[in-house]
Design a protein around this motif. Structure first.
Motif, short mmCIF file in Angstrom:
data_model
loop_
_atom_site.label_atom_id
_atom_site.label_comp_id
_atom_site.label_asym_id
_atom_site.label_seq_id
_atom_site.Cartn_x
_atom_site.Cartn_y
_atom_site.Cartn_z
N ASP A 156 -18.41 -82.51 22.04
CA ASP A 156 -17.81 -82.39 23.37
C ASP A 156 -18.71 -81.50 24.22
N LEU A 157 -19.70 -82.11 24.83
CA LEU A 157 -20.73 -81.34 25.54
C LEU A 157 -20.17 -80.59 26.73
N ALA A 158 -19.16 -81.14 27.39
CA ALA A 158 -18.61 -80.45 28.56
C ALA A 158 -18.00 -79.12 28.15
N VAL A 159 -17.23 -79.12 27.08
CA VAL A 159 -16.60 -77.88 26.62
C VAL A 159 -17.64 -76.93 26.04
N LEU A 160 -18.58 -77.46 25.27
CA LEU A 160 -19.61 -76.61 24.68
C LEU A 160 -20.46 -75.95 25.77
N ASP A 161 -20.75 -76.68 26.83
CA ASP A 161 -21.52 -76.09 27.93
C ASP A 161 -20.73 -74.96 28.60
N LEU A 162 -19.42 -75.17 28.79
CA LEU A 162 -18.59 -74.11 29.38
C LEU A 162 -18.62 -72.85 28.53
N LEU A 163 -18.45 -73.03 27.24
CA LEU A 163 -18.36 -71.87 26.35
C LEU A 163 -19.70 -71.17 26.18
N THR A 164 -20.76 -71.93 26.05
CA THR A 164 -22.07 -71.27 25.90
C THR A 164 -22.47 -70.54 27.17
N ALA A 165 -21.99 -71.01 28.31
CA ALA A 165 -22.23 -70.26 29.55
C ALA A 165 -21.53 -68.90 29.49
N GLU A 166 -20.32 -68.88 28.93
CA GLU A 166 -19.59 -67.61 28.78
C GLU A 166 -20.27 -66.70 27.76
N LEU A 167 -20.85 -67.32 26.72
CA LEU A 167 -21.49 -66.52 25.67
C LEU A 167 -22.79 -65.88 26.13
N ALA A 168 -23.41 -66.50 27.12
CA ALA A 168 -24.59 -65.91 27.76
C ALA A 168 -25.66 -65.50 26.75
N GLY A 169 -25.96 -66.41 25.83
CA GLY A 169 -27.04 -66.15 24.88
C GLY A 169 -26.61 -65.56 23.56
N CYS A 170 -25.33 -65.26 23.38
CA CYS A 170 -24.86 -64.75 22.08
C CYS A 170 -25.15 -65.78 20.99
N ARG A 171 -25.42 -65.31 19.80
CA ARG A 171 -25.67 -66.20 18.68
C ARG A 171 -24.34 -66.81 18.20
N TRP A 172 -24.40 -68.07 17.79
CA TRP A 172 -23.17 -68.72 17.35
C TRP A 172 -23.45 -69.82 16.34
N THR A 173 -22.40 -70.13 15.58
CA THR A 173 -22.42 -71.16 14.55
C THR A 173 -21.64 -72.37 15.02
N PHE A 174 -22.20 -73.57 14.84
CA PHE A 174 -21.41 -74.79 15.00
C PHE A 174 -20.76 -75.05 13.65
N HIS A 175 -19.42 -75.02 13.63
CA HIS A 175 -18.73 -75.04 12.35
C HIS A 175 -18.53 -76.46 11.81
N ARG A 176 -17.60 -76.61 10.89
CA ARG A 176 -17.49 -77.85 10.12
C ARG A 176 -17.04 -79.05 10.92
N ALA A 177 -16.91 -78.94 12.21
CA ALA A 177 -16.72 -80.15 13.03
C ALA A 177 -17.85 -81.14 12.78
N ILE A 178 -19.03 -80.64 12.40
CA ILE A 178 -20.15 -81.55 12.11
C ILE A 178 -19.80 -82.49 10.96
N ASP A 179 -18.94 -82.05 10.05
CA ASP A 179 -18.57 -82.88 8.91
C ASP A 179 -17.60 -83.99 9.29
N ARG A 180 -17.06 -83.92 10.50
CA ARG A 180 -16.18 -84.99 11.02
C ARG A 180 -16.87 -85.81 12.10
N ALA A 181 -18.12 -85.50 12.39
CA ALA A 181 -18.83 -86.19 13.47
C ALA A 181 -19.14 -87.64 13.08
N ALA A 182 -19.14 -88.51 14.07
CA ALA A 182 -19.47 -89.91 13.83
C ALA A 182 -20.93 -90.08 13.45
N ASP A 183 -21.78 -89.18 13.94
CA ASP A 183 -23.22 -89.29 13.71
C ASP A 183 -23.79 -87.87 13.62
#
Length: 238
Positions: free
Chosen positions: A102-129
């Motif tokens: 969900d790029l729209a939501v991820l873009d909103l949140l990473t803008a708030e994080l302003a460069g903070c380090r973060w992990t993309f969690h196990r949603a990747i294990d449910r991804a279609a690709d």
């Protein structure tokens, strides 16, 4: 292998955090409500954990069970509150209806994080690709880790995928650290280490009494020993 592996432990409160540190954890993932697989903790819990230990502390950004974000406004508000309280590392990850990021939501949140380090969690294990998701997220600021079991069913099923992705480290979309977690057992560690994976995430494995009991320093210590073990060269045949 000479590089010390990263051992991350799920903490629910300051007591967990202190025990995880005593056992040799390198980093904590702070969550609430494991009945929903880990949600955003209250700011007060973050503050108590931060006061109790000086370990790196990644805070979950997730307000409901599942991997869709829903209305992003409460997520943005929670992120701002945690940032104001001093949080500087996070865990998040959301998929759209088609199983893509969900790029729209991820873009909103990473803008708030302003460069903070973060992990993309196990949603990747449910991804279609999985590969497509990595490609789309490759340039998001602050993303330095993928937490994955290689399969929605856990490491026991996803081990080949994790090993294959570890072999691609450094390629476009595969520059982030791969952290193994989700049904992870001590028996999986040697194969993962041999594949080059140097980060491990445990939750229930650190709690002999289950999620109703606290983190055990001794259980964490067993994992610390296991992930630090070096490969033993096989003797050459004459």
């Amino acid at each position: 292998m000479s590089k010390r592996a990263v051992l991350e432990v799920i903490a629910l409160d300051a007591e967990d955090a202190v025990a995880a540190r005593a056992g040799g954890a390198d980093r904590l993932e702070l969550v609430a409500d494991m009945a929903a697989d880990g949600l955003t903790p209250p700011v007060a819990t973050f503050a108590a954990v931060r006061a109790a230990v000086d370990l790196p502390l990644r805070v979950m950004l997730r307000l409901a069970d599942g991997f869709t974000a829903g209305d992003p406004a409460p997520l943005v508000a929670a992120t701002r509150s945690l940032r104001e309280a001093g949080a500087d590392e996070f865990v998040l990850g959301f998929l759209d209806r088609d199983g893509g990021p969900d790029l729209a939501v991820l873009d909103l949140l990473t803008a708030e994080l302003a460069g903070c380090r973060w992990t993309f969690h196990r949603a990747i294990d449910r991804a279609a690709d999985r590969a497509g998701l990595r490609k789309l997220l490759a340039d998001l600021p602050g993303l330095d880790t993928y937490l994955s079991a290689g399969s929605a069913s856990g490491v026991a099923h996803g081990l080949p995928t994790l090993c294959a992705e570890a072999a691609r480290h450094g390629e476009p979309g595969y520059t982030q650290r791969l952290m193994a977690g989700g049904g992870l057992t001590l028996a999986h560690v040697p194969a993962l280490r041999a594949a080059g994976i140097d980060a491990f995430h445990i939750g229930g494995a650190a709690r002999p009494e289950g999620w109703t009991g606290p983190v055990s320093a001794e259980a964490v210590r067993r994992w610390r020993t296991a992930v630090d073990e070096r490969e033993t060269p096989r003797p050459q045949e004459p």
